[in-house]
Design a protein around this motif. Structure first.
Motif, PDB file in Angstrom:
ATOM      1  N   PRO A 214       0.884  -1.265   0.026  1.00  0.00           N
ATOM      2  CA  PRO A 214       0.117  -0.143  -0.158  1.00  0.00           C
ATOM      3  C   PRO A 214       0.752   1.236   0.081  1.00  0.00           C
ATOM      4  O   PRO A 214       0.564   2.136  -0.692  1.00  0.00           O
ATOM      5  CB  PRO A 214      -0.930  -0.235   1.252  1.00  0.00           C
ATOM      6  N   PHE A 215       2.234   1.175   0.657  1.00  0.00           N
ATOM      7  CA  PHE A 215       2.889   2.383   0.576  1.00  0.00           C
ATOM      8  C   PHE A 215       3.169   2.809  -0.927  1.00  0.00           C
ATOM      9  O   PHE A 215       3.423   3.854  -1.108  1.00  0.00           O
ATOM     10  CB  PHE A 215       4.033   2.044   1.566  1.00  0.00           C
ATOM     11  N   THR A 216       3.566   1.658  -1.619  1.00  0.00           N
ATOM     12  CA  THR A 216       4.245   1.910  -2.960  1.00  0.00           C
ATOM     13  C   THR A 216       2.910   2.299  -3.594  1.00  0.00           C
ATOM     14  O   THR A 216       3.304   3.582  -4.647  1.00  0.00           O
ATOM     15  CB  THR A 216       4.916   0.654  -3.341  1.00  0.00           C
ATOM     16  N   THR A 217       1.978   2.000  -3.757  1.00  0.00           N
ATOM     17  CA  THR A 217       0.598   2.156  -4.432  1.00  0.00           C
ATOM     18  C   THR A 217       0.431   3.660  -4.285  1.00  0.00           C
ATOM     19  O   THR A 217       0.036   4.559  -5.057  1.00  0.00           O
ATOM     20  CB  THR A 217      -0.294   1.325  -4.376  1.00  0.00           C
ATOM     21  N   LEU A 218       0.203   3.933  -2.961  1.00  0.00           N
ATOM     22  CA  LEU A 218      -0.279   5.244  -2.527  1.00  0.00           C
ATOM     23  C   LEU A 218       0.890   6.311  -2.963  1.00  0.00           C
ATOM     24  O   LEU A 218       0.360   7.474  -3.219  1.00  0.00           O
ATOM     25  CB  LEU A 218      -0.418   5.316  -1.077  1.00  0.00           C
ATOM     26  N   TYR A 219       2.115   6.061  -2.809  1.00  0.00           N
ATOM     27  CA  TYR A 219       3.170   7.018  -3.259  1.00  0.00           C
ATOM     28  C   TYR A 219       3.015   7.354  -4.502  1.00  0.00           C
ATOM     29  O   TYR A 219       2.981   8.699  -5.065  1.00  0.00           O
ATOM     30  CB  TYR A 219       4.384   6.303  -3.053  1.00  0.00           C
TER      31      TYR A 219
END
Ligand SMILES: Cc1cc2nc3c(=O)[nH]c(=O)nc-3n(C[C@H](O)[C@H](O)[C@H](O)COP(=O)(O)OP(=O)(O)OC[C@H]3O[C@@H](n4cnc5c(N)ncnc54)[C@H](O)[C@@H]3O)c2cc1C
Ligand code: SF4
Length: 500
Positions: free
Chosen positions: A447-452
């Motif tokens: 989720p951190f990567t998608t949201l970034y």
């Protein structure tokens, strides 16, 4: 009329509080009903009430008359005190919270606000330093503090030849070393009474977090022991592993003194001087000692100065126009409501201890709120209520300025947004997580990567104008349009109904 009262607030528990000078008695008010949006952690309320009651007890033992009262509000407490004691004057050290001094002084003509604070920096001096600067750089402020207080100085030069040893720090977690156990205070009868009161009040006051043995100091003596224990056992490794995160390790090599400093039990200069002694005596390396002193006389004082200078405007700012709700897992401190290994572990830590260290606050909780686009007001209230050391002055700059970049860059030159790759590098979490920090979209995407990537795209226009973000924004063009659409879709779901 009889005698003079010193009114001491919960975050002014210092024997050096100037309101105590010439006082015939002490007034302390334990305010029970806090109207407002902030839900406090049970351990935070426990610590504050325990520290207040211990302070009152110590003063009583030294022969001072003490009026310790519980009341619905500070106003009510003061009114009852005046009715009962009819003091000639009530001296109150200027409260830290903006506007509180004027408000409390307006309650009765006998309340006199004593100018000053338990910080090193006079807000008026900070305002002179800050005025006219487009961006405030902590590093410049910090160097002036080092010179002003003669800390880690060899004549005119910085000790060790550099002002800042950050390059030697920021190491990932060590494979072969565990942090030593931190100092633990012993609970006493006052804690038992506080716990009983909180049990009783739990039906009236909405609290968050778990109860547990008190971890943080409630008296000056305990706080001094905690500082001494940190300096002798943890300071040498503080620098290198300052940013590292390890599953299940709540405190790493951090000092755990913020609650004591914020209550007034420790003085910032004594903490910095204690650390410098360890360096001068050859017990701790310059990189760790400099890193620690920078936190105390640099970051903490800078945050205080920024709050007093621009706190009112900051509270209203929302430069990235963020309006998402706080994810429920975070709002309720519920580690079981997320499959993200890093988030789950940190939420368990906050639930059980009311503490997370700086990088967990900034790069896990803050980074998630930034990239989800959580509205700054509720985010700030959440940090304020959930942490052992939360007070209004420390919230605006840290949450609105540092974590959410909602001040549009007044404090930080760029937003602290990062993908799962950062967490993977600095922690032990990702290997046991069901998500993959490298994946941007799909069921396994972190989720951190998608949201970034979604955050960069959504804020492209604002961020592209920032020279420190140019490269990151340009990297968006390397993602093909089909994948970008999938990222947008997936991030949209995370931002509306956060379930990950
Ligand atoms: C989103 C966010 C929220 C935060 N909320 C709080 C808060 O409610 N109360 C609070 O005191 N700090 C807060 N901080 C700052 C910092 O994270 C904590 O002071 C620190 O984690 C406390 O743990 P420690 O005593 O083990 O600190 P260490 O890591 O050992 O650092 C030593 C000391 O430096 C001081 N310090 C370092 N950085 C800061 C800073 N940015 N602001 C203020 N003091 C600093 C603290 O007094 C701390 O005790 C926040 C930071 C972020 C990014
Ligand atoms: S993969 Fe992503 S969610 Fe999982 S632990 Fe790593 S950073 Fe956290």
């Amino acid at each position: 009329m009889s005698g003079r009262t010193a009114w001491i607030l919960a975050d002014q528990l210092s024997a050096d509080n100037p309101a105590l000078e010439g006082a015939d008695r002490l007034l302390m008010v334990e305010a029970r009903l806090r109207p407002g949006k902030v839900r406090f952690h049970r351990q935070k309320l426990h610590l504050v009430w325990s520290a207040m009651r211990h302070f009152a007890e110590e003063k009583r033992e030294r022969g001072l008359e003490v009026d310790y009262r519980t009341a619905a509000t500070l106003t009510e407490g003061l009114r009852h005190h005046i009715e009962e004691f009819d003091p000639a004057g009530v001296a109150l050290l200027e409260p830290n919270t903006l506007g509180a001094g004027e408000r409390l002084a307006s309650l009765d003509s006998r309340v006199e606000i004593v100018k000053g604070s338990l910080f090193l920096t006079d807000p008026a001096d900070f305002a002179i330093w800050a005025e006219g600067r487009k961006q405030l750089r902590m590093e410049n402020f910090y160097r002036e503090q080092r010179r002003r207080y003669g800390l880690l100085m060899d004549g005119e030069a910085p000790a060790g030849g550099e002002w800042n040893f950050d390059a030697d720090n920021r190491q990932p977690p060590p494979a072969d070393q565990s942090p030593p156990k931190p100092y633990r205070p012993r609970e006493d009868g006052i804690d038992i009474a506080v716990r009983e009161d909180l049990d009783r009040l739990s039906t009236e006051i909405e609290m968050v977090g778990a109860d547990g043995k008190r971890i943080f100091p409630a008296t000056r003596a305990e706080a001094k022991r905690a500082l001494a224990s940190f300096c002798s056992k943890r300071l040498p490794e503080f620098g290198p592993y300052q940013d590292a995160m390890v599953e299940g390790e709540r405190f790493m090599w951090h000092a755990l003194i913020s609650s004591s400093l914020n209550l007034g039990l420790l003085d910032p200069l004594e903490c910095a001087e204690a650390a410098e002694r360890e360096y001068r005596e050859g017990n701790a390396p310059i990189s760790s000692v400099e890193g620690f002193i920078r936190q105390i006389i640099g970051w903490r004082e800078y945050v205080w100065g920024v709050y007093r200078w621009r706190g009112r405007e900051m509270r209203k700012s929302n430069a990235l126009d963020a309006h998402s709700e706080l994810p429920e897992a975070i709002a309720d401190l519920d580690p079981d409501a997320t499959e993200m290994a890093c988030l789950s572990d940190v939420l368990a830590g906050v639930r059980d201890t009311a503490y997370a260290h700086h990088i967990e606050r900034l790069m896990l909780l803050g980074n998630l709120m930034l990239t989800v686009g959580v509205e700054p007001g509720p985010a700030t209230d959440w940090f304020h209520g959930s942490f052992i050391d939360g007070y209004e002055w420390v919230m605006g700059p840290n949450v609105i300025g540092m974590a959410l970049w909602a001040d549009g860059g007044l404090m930080m030159s760029k937003p602290y947004a990062a993908t799962g790759a950062y967490v993977n590098r600095m922690s032990t979490y990702c290997s046991s997580c069901r998500y993959d920090p490298k994946k941007r979209s799909g069921d396994e995407a972190c989720p951190f990567t998608t949201l970034y990537w979604d955050f960069l795209e959504r804020n492209r226009e604002t961020l592209a104008a920032n020279p420190r973000m140019t490269l990151q924004v340009r990297n968006l063009d390397r993602i093909d349009s089909a994948e970008m659409a999938a990222i947008r879709d997936q991030a949209g779901r995370l931002r509306t109904t956060f379930s990950a």
